[in-house]
Design an enzyme around this catalytic site. Structure first.
Site, mmCIF file in Angstrom:
data_model
loop_
_atom_site.group_PDB
_atom_site.id
_atom_site.type_symbol
_atom_site.label_atom_id
_atom_site.label_comp_id
_atom_site.label_asym_id
_atom_site.label_seq_id
_atom_site.Cartn_x
_atom_site.Cartn_y
_atom_site.Cartn_z
ATOM 1 C CG ASP A 164 -1.807 -1.196 1.303
ATOM 2 O OD1 ASP A 164 -2.406 -1.519 0.273
ATOM 3 O OD2 ASP A 164 -1.901 -1.823 2.376
ATOM 4 C CG ASP A 165 5.421 2.896 0.525
ATOM 5 O OD1 ASP A 165 5.491 3.268 1.703
ATOM 6 O OD2 ASP A 165 6.056 3.424 -0.404
ATOM 7 C CB VAL A 166 2.063 6.859 -1.152
ATOM 8 C CG1 VAL A 166 1.869 7.922 -2.202
ATOM 9 C CG2 VAL A 166 0.776 6.635 -0.423
ATOM 10 C CD1 TRP A 198 9.614 3.137 -1.549
ATOM 11 C CD2 TRP A 198 10.639 2.260 0.249
ATOM 12 N NE1 TRP A 198 8.646 2.673 -0.695
ATOM 13 C CE2 TRP A 198 9.250 2.132 0.412
ATOM 14 C CE3 TRP A 198 11.489 1.787 1.250
ATOM 15 C CZ2 TRP A 198 8.685 1.547 1.544
ATOM 16 C CZ3 TRP A 198 10.934 1.206 2.369
ATOM 17 C CH2 TRP A 198 9.540 1.084 2.510
#
Length: 259
Positions: A213-215, A255
């Site tokens: 779910d990481d934006v 990331w």
DNA sequence: ACCCAGGAGACTG
DNA sequence: CAGTCTCATGGG
């Protein structure tokens, strides 16, 4: 930390000789015993995840449309650990639903208000607050830090769980199962699927942890694929299908593209 | 002013 | 169990 003693170390690149680690201060006094050196070496190995052989990850990443670029760009990068469970959980809670810049601001206020300062070589280093300190607070105490009341509650309650002794890294690792650890973490108020996987990734070090779910992950994928929108959940599942076994490494490399 | 951010919990069907 | 709504605070 080794027991109650802090050790400030500096890690640098020693080229062909690997990593150079120097003890520059803390509560310990020179000359340092072999036990200190051994503990420091093991800490750094865990911190940098040096025990792990990354070749299977690089093999799968080479043929992956999303990972090919970041793996070439950041070859050698490892998932950096947060060995302390309380710190990993706090950082996850603080980072929920706010931009990273503000998250860093909140973390700094939290650490510099309730942590301990240690000086070395004329510089001040901050030790993360102890759960005992935070467990004794109320949400009123945390008001000046300007995080939401909910975040304050979550931090204090998490601290109490750890102080009670019912929540430890060792207990979470019992059974060596991501699902078991996730179930225990999510049962705590304020810890949802994202934070649970974040903690399992950074602290428990399961390479299969996947904060889907990481934006930041969504934006990195959007960037790599040149999309004009963020990927849907279904697309995320399809794109990550080939990452099986290395989801946390895939996430960490993606990331890194955003810095 | 506006949209969004390294989400989570409560509520609804 | 899977969607939807609400929350809360600052960054850009």
């Amino acid at each position: 930390m080794i027991g109650e003693a802090s050790i400030i170390i500096e890690v640098s690149d020693a080229k062909d000789a690997g990593l150079r680690i120097e003890i520059i201060g803390g509560d310990v006094k020179a000359p340092y015993g072999d036990d200190i050196y051994a503990a420091v070496e093991e800490y750094v190995k865990d911190w940098f995840d040096l025990h792990r052989d990354l070749s299977p990850f690089y093999e799968l990443a080479g043929g992956d449309p999303l990972l090919n670029e970041p793996v070439n760009q950041f070859y050698g990068l490892r998932v950096m650990g947060i060995s302390d469970l309380f710190e990993a959980m706090c950082w996850g809670i603080i980072g929920q639903q706010i931009n990273l810049a503000f998250a860093y601001t909140l973390k700094r206020r939290f650490v510099e208000t309730y942590g301990r300062a240690v000086e070395a070589n004329g510089e001040v280093y901050w030790l993360f607050p102890k759960p005992e300190t935070i467990a004794a607070l109320t949400v009123i105490d945390l008001e000046p830090l300007r995080m939401t009341v909910k975040k304050s509650e979550y931090l204090i309650e998490t601290a109490k769980h750890i102080v009670s002794g019912k929540l430890t890294k060792e207990i979470l690792l019992q059974g060596d199962s991501l699902e078991t650890a996730e179930k225990q973490l999510v049962s705590i108020r304020g810890i949802g699927p994202w934070t649970a996987h974040y903690v399992i990734m950074r602290c428990l070090r399961f390479p299969t942890a996947f904060p889907i779910d990481d934006v930041g992950l969504h934006n990195a994928i959007k960037h790599v694929l040149g999309m004009d929108r963020k990927p849907t959940k279904k697309e995320l599942l399809e794109l990550s299908y080939g990452w099986s076994g290395w989801e946390s490494y895939a996430t960490f490399y993606l990331w890194r593209l955003l810095y």
